[in-house]
Design an enzyme around this catalytic site. Structure first.
Site, PDB file in Angstrom:
ATOM      1  N   ASP A 195       0.699 -11.236 -37.511  1.00 47.32           N
ATOM      2  CA  ASP A 195       1.240  -9.990 -38.046  1.00 47.32           C
ATOM      3  C   ASP A 195       0.449  -9.585 -39.283  1.00 47.32           C
ATOM      4  O   ASP A 195      -0.582 -10.185 -39.596  1.00 47.32           O
ATOM      5  CB  ASP A 195       2.733 -10.139 -38.346  1.00 47.32           C
ATOM      6  CG  ASP A 195       3.033 -11.216 -39.375  1.00 47.32           C
ATOM      7  OD1 ASP A 195       2.118 -11.640 -40.110  1.00 47.32           O
ATOM      8  OD2 ASP A 195       4.199 -11.634 -39.458  1.00 47.32           O
ATOM      9  N   MET A 196       0.917  -8.598 -40.012  1.00 46.04           N
ATOM     10  CA  MET A 196       0.183  -8.108 -41.171  1.00 46.04           C
ATOM     11  C   MET A 196       0.088  -9.138 -42.291  1.00 46.04           C
ATOM     12  O   MET A 196      -0.792  -9.050 -43.146  1.00 46.04           O
ATOM     13  CB  MET A 196       0.810  -6.813 -41.683  1.00 46.04           C
ATOM     14  CG  MET A 196       0.560  -5.653 -40.718  1.00 46.04           C
ATOM     15  SD  MET A 196       1.150  -4.074 -41.328  1.00 46.04           S
ATOM     16  CE  MET A 196       0.080  -3.822 -42.726  1.00 46.04           C
TER      17      MET A 196
END
Length: 128
Positions: A15-16
């Site tokens: 994810d980020m």
């Protein structure tokens, strides 16, 4: 029998924040189950041709620690219970021996109509 599958974390798995997105652990353990089925000699395409398929009925999951980009993970799969119509599997995702994710997965056998059915004898034999 415990089956082990190596899995590397790719950019697409994160994810980020740079950690493995939580839903991807379910993908990792699915790969573990699929490869375990091949390892014991079960042909899921032949099974489907006979009118049966496996389906996940239940997953109990615990996220214990994050995995990160480029980590080399090990997915372990072990059957802990076989009944007339279901399998219960214990699955772990670990990195360097450290547990990151644990799931207890219940798998059933279904017919072409999506109804649960008793496990065919030839499949039960492979599991014992």
């Amino acid at each position: 029998m415990i089956y082990e599958l190596p899995v590397r974390v790719y950019y697409e798995d994160t994810d980020m924040a740079g950690i493995v997105y939580y839903a991807n652990y379910l993908r990792f353990i699915e790969r573990g189950r699929s490869e375990w089925v091949r390892e014991i000699g079960m042909d899921q395409n032949a099974m489907k041709a006979e009118g049966y398929v496996f389906a996940v009925r239940r997953v109990e999951a615990d996220y214990l620690a994050p995995a990160k980009l480029d980590d080399e993970l090990t997915v372990t799969t072990e059957v802990t219970q076989v009944t007339g119509a279901r399998l219960v599997m214990d699955q772990w995702v670990k990195c360097n021996g450290k547990a990151l994710f644990h799931a207890i997965v219940t798998v059933i056998v279904m017919n072409e109509d999506g109804q649960p059915v008793r496990m065919p004898a030839n499949i039960r034999q492979m599991l014992n």
